[in-house]
Design an enzyme around this catalytic site. Sequence first.
Site, mmCIF file in Angstrom:
data_model
loop_
_atom_site.group_PDB
_atom_site.id
_atom_site.type_symbol
_atom_site.label_atom_id
_atom_site.label_comp_id
_atom_site.label_asym_id
_atom_site.label_seq_id
_atom_site.Cartn_x
_atom_site.Cartn_y
_atom_site.Cartn_z
ATOM 1 N N LYS A 268 0.857 -1.187 0.000
ATOM 2 C CA LYS A 268 0.000 0.000 0.000
ATOM 3 C C LYS A 268 0.888 1.231 0.000
ATOM 4 O O LYS A 268 1.968 1.223 0.591
ATOM 5 C CB LYS A 268 -0.877 0.014 1.268
ATOM 6 C CG LYS A 268 -2.113 0.850 1.144
ATOM 7 C CD LYS A 268 -3.251 0.072 0.528
ATOM 8 C CE LYS A 268 -4.484 0.922 0.376
ATOM 9 N NZ LYS A 268 -5.627 0.164 -0.118
ATOM 10 N N GLY B 97 -24.595 3.286 3.091
ATOM 11 C CA GLY B 97 -23.705 3.966 2.150
ATOM 12 C C GLY B 97 -24.030 3.593 0.715
ATOM 13 O O GLY B 97 -23.885 2.434 0.317
ATOM 14 N N VAL C 247 -19.883 1.470 -4.625
ATOM 15 C CA VAL C 247 -20.199 0.053 -4.426
ATOM 16 C C VAL C 247 -21.636 -0.120 -3.930
ATOM 17 O O VAL C 247 -22.382 -0.961 -4.444
ATOM 18 C CB VAL C 247 -19.223 -0.596 -3.420
ATOM 19 C CG1 VAL C 247 -19.560 -2.075 -3.248
ATOM 20 C CG2 VAL C 247 -17.783 -0.448 -3.884
HETATM 21 P P1 NAD Z 1 -17.762 5.901 -1.893
HETATM 22 O O1 NAD Z 1 -16.993 7.019 -1.267
HETATM 23 O O2 NAD Z 1 -18.135 5.973 -3.326
HETATM 24 O O3 NAD Z 1 -19.112 5.624 -1.067
HETATM 25 C C1 NAD Z 1 -19.245 5.765 0.304
HETATM 26 C C2 NAD Z 1 -20.675 6.250 0.536
HETATM 27 O O4 NAD Z 1 -20.966 6.195 1.932
HETATM 28 C C3 NAD Z 1 -20.916 7.690 0.083
HETATM 29 O O5 NAD Z 1 -22.074 7.740 -0.726
HETATM 30 C C4 NAD Z 1 -21.114 8.449 1.389
HETATM 31 O O6 NAD Z 1 -21.982 9.551 1.248
HETATM 32 C C5 NAD Z 1 -21.701 7.354 2.252
HETATM 33 N N1 NAD Z 1 -21.562 7.588 3.700
HETATM 34 C C6 NAD Z 1 -20.610 8.269 4.353
HETATM 35 N N2 NAD Z 1 -20.862 8.255 5.669
HETATM 36 C C7 NAD Z 1 -21.993 7.533 5.839
HETATM 37 C C8 NAD Z 1 -22.749 7.148 6.968
HETATM 38 N N3 NAD Z 1 -22.398 7.504 8.215
HETATM 39 N N4 NAD Z 1 -23.872 6.410 6.767
HETATM 40 C C9 NAD Z 1 -24.244 6.035 5.547
HETATM 41 N N5 NAD Z 1 -23.557 6.371 4.442
HETATM 42 C C10 NAD Z 1 -22.448 7.109 4.595
HETATM 43 O O7 NAD Z 1 -16.896 4.583 -1.600
HETATM 44 P P2 NAD Z 1 -17.003 3.183 -2.333
HETATM 45 O O8 NAD Z 1 -15.971 3.121 -3.400
HETATM 46 O O9 NAD Z 1 -18.419 2.885 -2.648
HETATM 47 O O10 NAD Z 1 -16.488 2.211 -1.163
HETATM 48 C C11 NAD Z 1 -17.327 1.935 -0.060
HETATM 49 C C12 NAD Z 1 -16.544 1.098 0.955
HETATM 50 O O11 NAD Z 1 -16.119 -0.124 0.331
HETATM 51 C C13 NAD Z 1 -15.265 1.763 1.487
HETATM 52 O O12 NAD Z 1 -15.058 1.361 2.824
HETATM 53 C C14 NAD Z 1 -14.174 1.172 0.601
HETATM 54 O O13 NAD Z 1 -12.917 1.189 1.256
HETATM 55 C C15 NAD Z 1 -14.688 -0.241 0.415
HETATM 56 N N6 NAD Z 1 -14.219 -0.891 -0.800
HETATM 57 C C16 NAD Z 1 -14.460 -0.352 -2.031
HETATM 58 C C17 NAD Z 1 -14.011 -1.006 -3.180
HETATM 59 C C18 NAD Z 1 -14.305 -0.457 -4.560
HETATM 60 O O14 NAD Z 1 -14.182 -1.203 -5.541
HETATM 61 N N7 NAD Z 1 -14.687 0.807 -4.680
HETATM 62 C C19 NAD Z 1 -13.302 -2.219 -3.077
HETATM 63 C C20 NAD Z 1 -13.078 -2.773 -1.798
HETATM 64 C C21 NAD Z 1 -13.544 -2.102 -0.678
#
Ligand code: NAD
Length: 352
Positions: free
Chosen positions: A78, A178, A182
């Site tokens: 990382k 959220g 994803v």
């Molecule tokens: P993102 O930033 O697009 O989405 C996160 C969402 O959560 C946002 O819409 C935000 O408004 C919402 N949010 C923030 N605080 C909140 C709360 N208290 N209650 C409800 N919703 C809330 O991120 P993402 O890419 O969708 O990733 C989501 C999670 O999955 C993260 O933890 C990320 O590390 C993990 N992840 C993502 C991927 C990927 O392919 N993008 C892969 C592995 C893990």
Amino acid sequence: MPEFSAPVPPEEVLRLDDPQSGLSGVIVIHSTALGPAAGGCRFHRYASDADAVTDALRLAEGMSYKNALAGLPLGGGKAVVRMPDGPFDRTALFRAFGRAVASLGGRYVTAEDVGTSVSDMQCVADSTRHVAGLPARVGAAGGDPSPWTALGVLRSMEVAVQRHLGASLSDVTVAVQGLGHVGFALCEQLHDAGARLVVAEPRAEVAAEAARRFGASVVASEELVSAKAEVFAPCALGGVLDAVAVERIQAAVVCGAANNQLASPAQGDALLARGILYAPDYVVNAGGIINVAAEHLGWGVDEARARVEATGERLAAVLDHAAAERIAPHAAADRLARAAIARAPRQPGLAA
Ligand code: NAD
């Protein structure tokens, strides 16, 4: 004889310090036992160097375990880059980061993470070929990993719901926390599978869109954890499963995309004690890194899809191990990942 459950220490820590571009941070190569260390670059404001290094060490170790259990020929690493306090030239900063990645000669492969974008990775690609998450070419894997992450979570949820409740997704309500890249894609796939949805998302217009398109009920985030649902799917923040949340959860299954859902391993044991099945986060959310790996290793879309589709089977193997050893699923996942790393033959030119 290696101790299969012992934590694996990092192989290499490279400090990043380029005053001209403002680049400051660290690359941690946790393990190259299974292949080049792969893991994204986080761009974030940290209070101190020590905080940045601590975060990078934790995240790099997590990537080793995620990649190992996903069956990828990749180790874990990382990068953490500190966001400068003052104005800075983003292109120059990520080109400098690319030179640092290049200096590692392929031992570390970077991609997007929190705070970095496709255009940042294009700047990195000016200096090194050891970068993924670039725009997809037709027929090749690449592009936005989020729908792939969502698909892996969906397949895992099918397995978890079947094993724990003897039900299918069309029989259950899923509470999705959220609706980002994803979470929204997951809601779409769950809706297609016939699941009912209750969601929480601070961006009101996105929540309203989920209500309109998927018939989702919308609640406040603090209410979601105790919402009446069979499955809780954290797709926003890390550390969401703290001692208070674990006591309040109504769902019988926790399965979502967020990284580092357990505030501490003790919460994994507490979920088991409450009879709640916790599907370990890094097992079920590997779809994105599988897509990144496919791009870097030149696999086609079909190969990437087949590997993401198999996420549910990998979760089943972890749950079988947990049941056989009478341990919680998060502990079973760590054990199996460390065993896979310990068993790996040395990579010529990679491992020290
Ligand atoms: P993102 O930033 O697009 O989405 C996160 C969402 O959560 C946002 O819409 C935000 O408004 C919402 N949010 C923030 N605080 C909140 C709360 N208290 N209650 C409800 N919703 C809330 O991120 P993402 O890419 O969708 O990733 C989501 C999670 O999955 C993260 O933890 C990320 O590390 C993990 N992840 C993502 C991927 C990927 O392919 N993008 C892969 C592995 C893990």
